[in-house]
Enzyme design. Structure first.
Site, PDB file in Angstrom:
ATOM      1  N   LYS A 169      32.590  -8.960  -2.056  1.00 44.17           N
ATOM      2  CA  LYS A 169      33.239  -8.677  -0.775  1.00 44.17           C
ATOM      3  C   LYS A 169      33.789  -9.995  -0.259  1.00 44.17           C
ATOM      4  O   LYS A 169      33.061 -10.837   0.268  1.00 44.17           O
ATOM      5  CB  LYS A 169      32.197  -8.116   0.203  1.00 44.17           C
ATOM      6  N   GLU A 242      23.846 -19.389   1.001  1.00 44.54           N
ATOM      7  CA  GLU A 242      24.635 -20.624   1.018  1.00 44.54           C
ATOM      8  C   GLU A 242      25.265 -20.721   2.399  1.00 44.54           C
ATOM      9  O   GLU A 242      26.263 -20.048   2.682  1.00 44.54           O
ATOM     10  CB  GLU A 242      25.723 -20.574  -0.074  1.00 44.54           C
ATOM     11  N   CYS A 276      31.859 -26.537   3.763  1.00 46.51           N
ATOM     12  CA  CYS A 276      30.443 -26.471   4.138  1.00 46.51           C
ATOM     13  C   CYS A 276      29.790 -27.838   3.991  1.00 46.51           C
ATOM     14  O   CYS A 276      28.793 -28.107   4.644  1.00 46.51           O
ATOM     15  CB  CYS A 276      29.730 -25.431   3.287  1.00 46.51           C
ATOM     16  N   GLU A 370      27.532 -26.895  13.745  1.00 48.21           N
ATOM     17  CA  GLU A 370      28.557 -27.171  12.738  1.00 48.21           C
ATOM     18  C   GLU A 370      29.917 -27.070  13.440  1.00 48.21           C
ATOM     19  O   GLU A 370      30.154 -26.138  14.205  1.00 48.21           O
ATOM     20  CB  GLU A 370      28.456 -26.124  11.623  1.00 48.21           C
TER      21      GLU A 370
HETATM   22  P1  NAD Z   1      30.877 -15.630   8.238  1.00 49.96           P
HETATM   23  O1  NAD Z   1      29.404 -15.682   8.306  1.00 49.96           O
HETATM   24  O2  NAD Z   1      31.623 -15.302   9.464  1.00 49.96           O
HETATM   25  O3  NAD Z   1      31.358 -14.574   7.143  1.00 49.96           O
HETATM   26  C1  NAD Z   1      30.971 -14.681   5.786  1.00 49.96           C
HETATM   27  C2  NAD Z   1      31.118 -13.317   5.139  1.00 49.96           C
HETATM   28  O4  NAD Z   1      30.160 -12.443   5.694  1.00 49.96           O
HETATM   29  C3  NAD Z   1      32.479 -12.655   5.305  1.00 49.96           C
HETATM   30  O5  NAD Z   1      32.860 -12.053   4.096  1.00 49.96           O
HETATM   31  C4  NAD Z   1      32.205 -11.607   6.363  1.00 49.96           C
HETATM   32  O6  NAD Z   1      33.061 -10.479   6.301  1.00 49.96           O
HETATM   33  C5  NAD Z   1      30.796 -11.190   6.012  1.00 49.96           C
HETATM   34  N1  NAD Z   1      30.065 -10.547   7.099  1.00 49.96           N
HETATM   35  C6  NAD Z   1      30.297 -10.590   8.424  1.00 49.96           C
HETATM   36  N2  NAD Z   1      29.368  -9.852   9.091  1.00 49.96           N
HETATM   37  C7  NAD Z   1      28.542  -9.353   8.149  1.00 49.96           C
HETATM   38  C8  NAD Z   1      27.377  -8.533   8.204  1.00 49.96           C
HETATM   39  N3  NAD Z   1      26.883  -8.084   9.346  1.00 49.96           N
HETATM   40  N4  NAD Z   1      26.760  -8.237   7.044  1.00 49.96           N
HETATM   41  C9  NAD Z   1      27.228  -8.711   5.860  1.00 49.96           C
HETATM   42  N5  NAD Z   1      28.324  -9.474   5.756  1.00 49.96           N
HETATM   43  C10 NAD Z   1      28.975  -9.794   6.882  1.00 49.96           C
HETATM   44  O7  NAD Z   1      31.296 -17.038   7.648  1.00 49.96           O
HETATM   45  P2  NAD Z   1      32.766 -17.592   7.423  1.00 49.96           P
HETATM   46  O8  NAD Z   1      33.346 -17.909   8.750  1.00 49.96           O
HETATM   47  O9  NAD Z   1      33.520 -16.709   6.509  1.00 49.96           O
HETATM   48  O10 NAD Z   1      32.449 -18.930   6.622  1.00 49.96           O
HETATM   49  C11 NAD Z   1      32.168 -20.126   7.278  1.00 49.96           C
HETATM   50  C12 NAD Z   1      30.737 -20.510   7.088  1.00 49.96           C
HETATM   51  O11 NAD Z   1      30.407 -20.490   5.713  1.00 49.96           O
HETATM   52  C13 NAD Z   1      30.459 -21.924   7.536  1.00 49.96           C
HETATM   53  O12 NAD Z   1      29.235 -21.974   8.229  1.00 49.96           O
HETATM   54  C14 NAD Z   1      30.361 -22.696   6.240  1.00 49.96           C
HETATM   55  O13 NAD Z   1      29.659 -23.888   6.329  1.00 49.96           O
HETATM   56  C15 NAD Z   1      29.737 -21.697   5.348  1.00 49.96           C
HETATM   57  N6  NAD Z   1      29.989 -21.993   3.939  1.00 49.96           N
HETATM   58  C16 NAD Z   1      28.931 -22.345   3.153  1.00 49.96           C
HETATM   59  C17 NAD Z   1      29.147 -22.682   1.827  1.00 49.96           C
HETATM   60  C18 NAD Z   1      27.991 -23.053   0.925  1.00 49.96           C
HETATM   61  O14 NAD Z   1      28.174 -23.059  -0.287  1.00 49.96           O
HETATM   62  N7  NAD Z   1      26.823 -23.354   1.441  1.00 49.96           N
HETATM   63  C19 NAD Z   1      30.431 -22.663   1.300  1.00 49.96           C
HETATM   64  C20 NAD Z   1      31.477 -22.304   2.126  1.00 49.96           C
HETATM   65  C21 NAD Z   1      31.242 -21.970   3.455  1.00 49.96           C
END
Ligand code: NAD
Length: 512
Positions: A169, A242, A276, A370
């Protein structure tokens, strides 16, 4: 088929996909429902049986064909990433390079990592003990938008290489890139449903979190990660988390200050700070602070923002993120922070310019949360000891970086983070053999490296009795009192200072 590239306008709610630089709608995707997700997981379960039964070297060859197909489509993919995410095309191609490297590593290492190995059976010489790593079945992958190919490939590539089917997804901000990955896979691998994509927002992600998958790999924010874990807990589905980081960079007195400043500028600003493992705090020892800051200000002032091919950073992908960055900066300024480059007043629409801030403290949101934007707070510290203490206690670390010479390795070891770069930034994420993952608020579990392959396997132990040993094994003793006496004697010999225990101590001393 769920991995279609055309929206199913007859049946589904549609989600608009925007170009963050212009706000234009560049496509639409269906919001897949819980029923769609469950159907995809059911199909994946069937495909997983075929995929897992393949010779590991055949799976490897399929994944290498997938990699070649991605590279055949490189211009198309880079254009799409650029339009959907806003990053310059050069950043997009670097992302593809990293994704291809990881896919190669996972595909070629998995047959070796998953090979059954024999381990010692201790005193049970009649038993052959082996450890195997077998595929889990179906892995659900939920991804973010900031590196829409590289980041999810750290889970998708490794899960597939370990013999699992994957239902992915992608973020609602970059679903077209997700679909493009599934299209490339379908063109390269002639087995249906091994890798499917479902599109949608949090509702679709929520459905996948609660679906009958064998593992979930989530990449995103800690807030969403908690919701994913709650849904996964209902089925006791294991998860990899992650999450984000407030990553520190430390500059010691004996560092190459110019190199540290260049790396800090790159680490804080690349991908418009939407990584991240972005550098989100720089702790600089007093004696080199002024030189470091001058160089950082010069460097940040010359970084080019735009959406053409010469730009170094693009627009902020997620509109709400712009407001979060502005709020953090305004809060910091209202509490006494000084902006040296960029700042909240220079934000226009989805464009946040490179920003350097000093005089910050932990009362400010900028130092607690962050930022995920092109912002570098620089903090003066008395010595490296104070820098380590503040790096560990003032924020939460996914990655980290240290610059210096004497004792630099020891300094790196004392930072509580999943990864530390010494005299560079972020390099750990580019090296496929290095496991990647967080600690505490930045998550848990590991992707990348051999650990990243094992993460998507069931570790299975087998004890094979080759011949019976009288008195040893899984049977009731004919005479408990005699057996007790015999066991007591054995305990003394083996573990209580007896002959075997003493002999082992001598061997250990000699080998030391
Ligand atoms: P987000 O948490 O808003 O969304 C991530 C994913 O979760 C999306 O696909 C979203 O549609 C889905 N999602 C949203 N609500 C959900 C729910 N209730 N249940 C299941 N899935 C749901 O994050 P984002 O804005 O897409 O990404 C940014 C964040 O990701 C930052 O905090 C960044 O640091 C982190 N990140 C971490 C890594 C790593 O490898 N550790 C890599 C990239 C980004």
């Amino acid at each position: 088929m769920v991995s279609n590239t055309q929206p199913d306008t007859g049946r589904h709610e549609l989600l608009d996909v925007h170009d963050p630089a212009t706000g234009d709608v560049i496509g639409q995707v269906p919001v897949h429902t819980e029923a769609d997700v469950n159907a995809a997981v059911d199909r994946a379960r069937v495909a997983a049986a075929t995929w897992a039964a393949l010779d590991p070297n055949v799976r490897r060859d399929h994944l290498l064909a997938f990699r070649r197909e991605l590279i055949n489509r490189v211009d198309e993919l880079c254009d799409l990433i650029h339009r959907e995410n806003g990053k310059p095309r050069y950043d997009a191609i670097q992302e593809l390079f990293l994704a291809a490297s990881h896919l190669t590593f996972a595909a070629t290492r998995a047959p070796k990592v998953m090979k059954t190995r024999t381990v010692s059976s201790g005193i049970l010489v009649n038993i052959k003990s082996t450890v195997s790593h077998v595929p889990l079945g179906v892995v659900g992958v939920i991804g973010p938008w900031n590196y829409p190919v590289f980041t999810p490939m750290g889970s998708i590539g490794y899960a597939l290489a370990a013999g699992n089917a994957v239902v992915f997804k992608p973020s609602e901000l970059t679903p077209l890139t997700g679909q493009a990955l599934a299209d490339a896979f379908a063109a390269a691998v002639p087995i249906a449903d091994v890798f499917q994509v479902v599109t949608g927002d949090g509702r679709t992600g929520g459905a996948l979190s609660g679906a009958a998958v064998d593992k979930l790999a989530f990449t995103g924010s800690a807030a969403t990660g908690r919701r994913v874990m709650e849904a996964a807990a209902r089925n006791l589905t294991p998860v990899v988390m992650e999450l984000g980081g407030k990553d520190p960079l430390i500059v010691a007195a004996d560092a190459d200050v110019d190199a540290a400043a260049d790396a800090a500028v790159f680490g804080a600003l690349t991908n418009a700070g939407q990584a991240c493992v972005s550098v989100e705090r720089a702790y600089v020892v007093d004696s080199v602070y002024d030189r470091f800051l001058d160089k950082v200000v010069d460097g940040a002032s010359t970084v080019r923002m735009g959406s053409d091919d010469d730009a170094q950073i693009g627009a902020i992908t997620r509109p709400q993120q712009v407001e979060k960055i502005r709020d953090q900066l305004e809060d910091a300024v209202s509490k006494g922070a000084k902006v040296l480059v960029g700042g909240p007043d220079a934000i226009e629409g989805s464009w946040v310019p490179p920003t350097v801030v000093v005089d910050v403290d932990t009362s400010m949101k900028l130092m607690q949360e962050e930022t995920f934007g092109p912002v570098l707070p620089v903090i003066k510290v008395g010595d490296a000891e104070e820098a380590i203490e503040r790096a560990n206690n003032d924020g939460f670390n996914l990655g980290s970086a240290v610059f210096g010479s004497a004792g630099i390795r020891q300094m790196a070891d004392r930072i509580r983070a999943g990864m530390t770069a010494i005299n560079s930034v972020m390099t750990f994420s580019t090296i496929s053999a290095l496991p990647f993952g967080g600690v505490g608020e930045s998550g848990f579990g590991r992707i990348h490296g051999d650990e990243g392959i094992k993460e998507f396997t069931l570790t299975k132990s087998t004890a094979e009795q080759r011949f019976a040993l009288p008195g040893m094994g899984a049977a009731f003793a004919p005479d408990n009192k005699a057996a007790y006496k015999q066991m007591k004697g054995m305990l003394g010999q083996l573990f209580g200072g007896g002959v075997v225990d003493k002999a082992e101590s001598i061997v250990r001393r000699v080998r030391r």
